[in-house]
Write a protein that holds these residues in place. Sequence first.
Motif, PDB file in Angstrom:
ATOM      1  N   ARG A  14       0.633  -1.232  -0.011  1.00 44.40           N
ATOM      2  CA  ARG A  14      -0.003   0.114  -0.016  1.00 44.40           C
ATOM      3  C   ARG A  14       0.878   1.237   0.083  1.00 44.40           C
ATOM      4  O   ARG A  14       0.588   2.133  -1.007  1.00 44.40           O
ATOM      5  CB  ARG A  14      -0.901  -0.058   1.108  1.00 44.40           C
ATOM      6  CG  ARG A  14      -1.853   1.161   1.159  1.00 44.40           C
ATOM      7  CD  ARG A  14      -2.637   1.545   2.469  1.00 44.40           C
ATOM      8  NE  ARG A  14      -1.736   1.589   3.733  1.00 44.40           N
ATOM      9  CZ  ARG A  14      -1.140   2.994   3.738  1.00 44.40           C
ATOM     10  NH1 ARG A  14      -1.326   4.007   2.768  1.00 44.40           N
ATOM     11  NH2 ARG A  14      -0.317   3.331   4.867  1.00 44.40           N
ATOM     12  N   THR A  18       1.231   3.997  -3.202  1.00 41.66           N
ATOM     13  CA  THR A  18       0.911   5.212  -2.708  1.00 41.66           C
ATOM     14  C   THR A  18       1.860   6.242  -3.231  1.00 41.66           C
ATOM     15  O   THR A  18       1.390   7.200  -3.763  1.00 41.66           O
ATOM     16  CB  THR A  18       0.255   5.485  -1.267  1.00 41.66           C
ATOM     17  OG1 THR A  18      -0.878   4.497  -1.285  1.00 41.66           O
ATOM     18  CG2 THR A  18       0.008   7.028  -0.994  1.00 41.66           C
ATOM     19  N   ASP A  34      -9.843   0.875  -6.318  1.00 37.61           N
ATOM     20  CA  ASP A  34      -8.715   1.696  -5.831  1.00 37.61           C
ATOM     21  C   ASP A  34      -7.916   2.200  -6.749  1.00 37.61           C
ATOM     22  O   ASP A  34      -7.730   1.755  -7.893  1.00 37.61           O
ATOM     23  CB  ASP A  34      -8.193   1.248  -4.607  1.00 37.61           C
ATOM     24  CG  ASP A  34      -7.831   2.039  -3.489  1.00 37.61           C
ATOM     25  OD1 ASP A  34      -7.845   3.229  -3.469  1.00 37.61           O
ATOM     26  OD2 ASP A  34      -6.985   1.824  -2.555  1.00 37.61           O
ATOM     27  N   ASN A  36      -4.249   5.050  -6.836  1.00 40.29           N
ATOM     28  CA  ASN A  36      -3.287   5.833  -6.107  1.00 40.29           C
ATOM     29  C   ASN A  36      -3.087   7.296  -6.724  1.00 40.29           C
ATOM     30  O   ASN A  36      -4.044   7.374  -7.572  1.00 40.29           O
ATOM     31  CB  ASN A  36      -1.863   5.230  -6.275  1.00 40.29           C
ATOM     32  CG  ASN A  36      -1.154   5.468  -7.553  1.00 40.29           C
ATOM     33  OD1 ASN A  36      -1.772   5.763  -8.574  1.00 40.29           O
ATOM     34  ND2 ASN A  36       0.055   5.081  -7.725  1.00 40.29           N
ATOM     35  N   VAL A  47     -10.314   9.670  -6.481  1.00 36.57           N
ATOM     36  CA  VAL A  47     -10.638   8.302  -6.246  1.00 36.57           C
ATOM     37  C   VAL A  47     -12.162   8.020  -6.105  1.00 36.57           C
ATOM     38  O   VAL A  47     -12.492   6.656  -6.762  1.00 36.57           O
ATOM     39  CB  VAL A  47      -9.814   7.552  -5.078  1.00 36.57           C
ATOM     40  CG1 VAL A  47     -10.292   8.225  -3.750  1.00 36.57           C
ATOM     41  CG2 VAL A  47      -9.473   6.221  -5.213  1.00 36.57           C
ATOM     42  N   ASP A  48     -12.742   8.927  -5.475  1.00 35.38           N
ATOM     43  CA  ASP A  48     -14.178   8.204  -5.382  1.00 35.38           C
ATOM     44  C   ASP A  48     -15.064   8.282  -6.667  1.00 35.38           C
ATOM     45  O   ASP A  48     -15.907   7.203  -6.886  1.00 35.38           O
ATOM     46  CB  ASP A  48     -15.085   9.172  -4.357  1.00 35.38           C
ATOM     47  CG  ASP A  48     -14.649   9.258  -2.886  1.00 35.38           C
ATOM     48  OD1 ASP A  48     -13.946   8.083  -2.414  1.00 35.38           O
ATOM     49  OD2 ASP A  48     -14.694  10.191  -2.231  1.00 35.38           O
ATOM     50  N   ARG A  51     -13.926   4.794  -8.497  1.00 36.33           N
ATOM     51  CA  ARG A  51     -14.482   3.731  -7.782  1.00 36.33           C
ATOM     52  C   ARG A  51     -15.837   3.365  -8.499  1.00 36.33           C
ATOM     53  O   ARG A  51     -16.403   2.523  -8.358  1.00 36.33           O
ATOM     54  CB  ARG A  51     -14.489   3.743  -6.409  1.00 36.33           C
ATOM     55  CG  ARG A  51     -13.342   3.675  -5.614  1.00 36.33           C
ATOM     56  CD  ARG A  51     -13.298   3.969  -4.255  1.00 36.33           C
ATOM     57  NE  ARG A  51     -12.139   3.706  -3.400  1.00 36.33           N
ATOM     58  CZ  ARG A  51     -11.570   4.471  -2.343  1.00 36.33           C
ATOM     59  NH1 ARG A  51     -12.390   5.343  -1.903  1.00 36.33           N
ATOM     60  NH2 ARG A  51     -10.287   4.258  -2.076  1.00 36.33           N
TER      61      ARG A  51
END
Length: 76
Positions: A14, A18, A34, A36, A47-48, A51
Motif C-alpha cells: 500500500r 501510494t 482503488d 493511487n 478516487v471516489d 471507484r
Amino acid sequence: ATMAELQSTQERVRRFVTASSDGVVICADQQIIDANPAACQLLSLPVDALRLRRLSDLVAPQDLASYEAHIQRSSE
C-alpha cells in the motif's frame, strides 16, 4: 504466512503504490476498487469517482474491442 506477516506485506505494498509516481488502478472483476494519487492526477478524477467506474471506461474507444477480447481470453 501468519496474519501479522500478511498485514505487514499488505501495508508495504500500500505504501509503495501510494508513493509511486506511476498511476496504479486496482480492480476486482473489472470494477475499479482503488487508485493511487498518481492515477487520480493522470485521469483528473478523484478516487471516489474512479471507484464508480469499470476499467473498460478508461480504455480509448478505438482500443475497446481489443481490450474486451483480451479480457475474454484471460477468463477462459
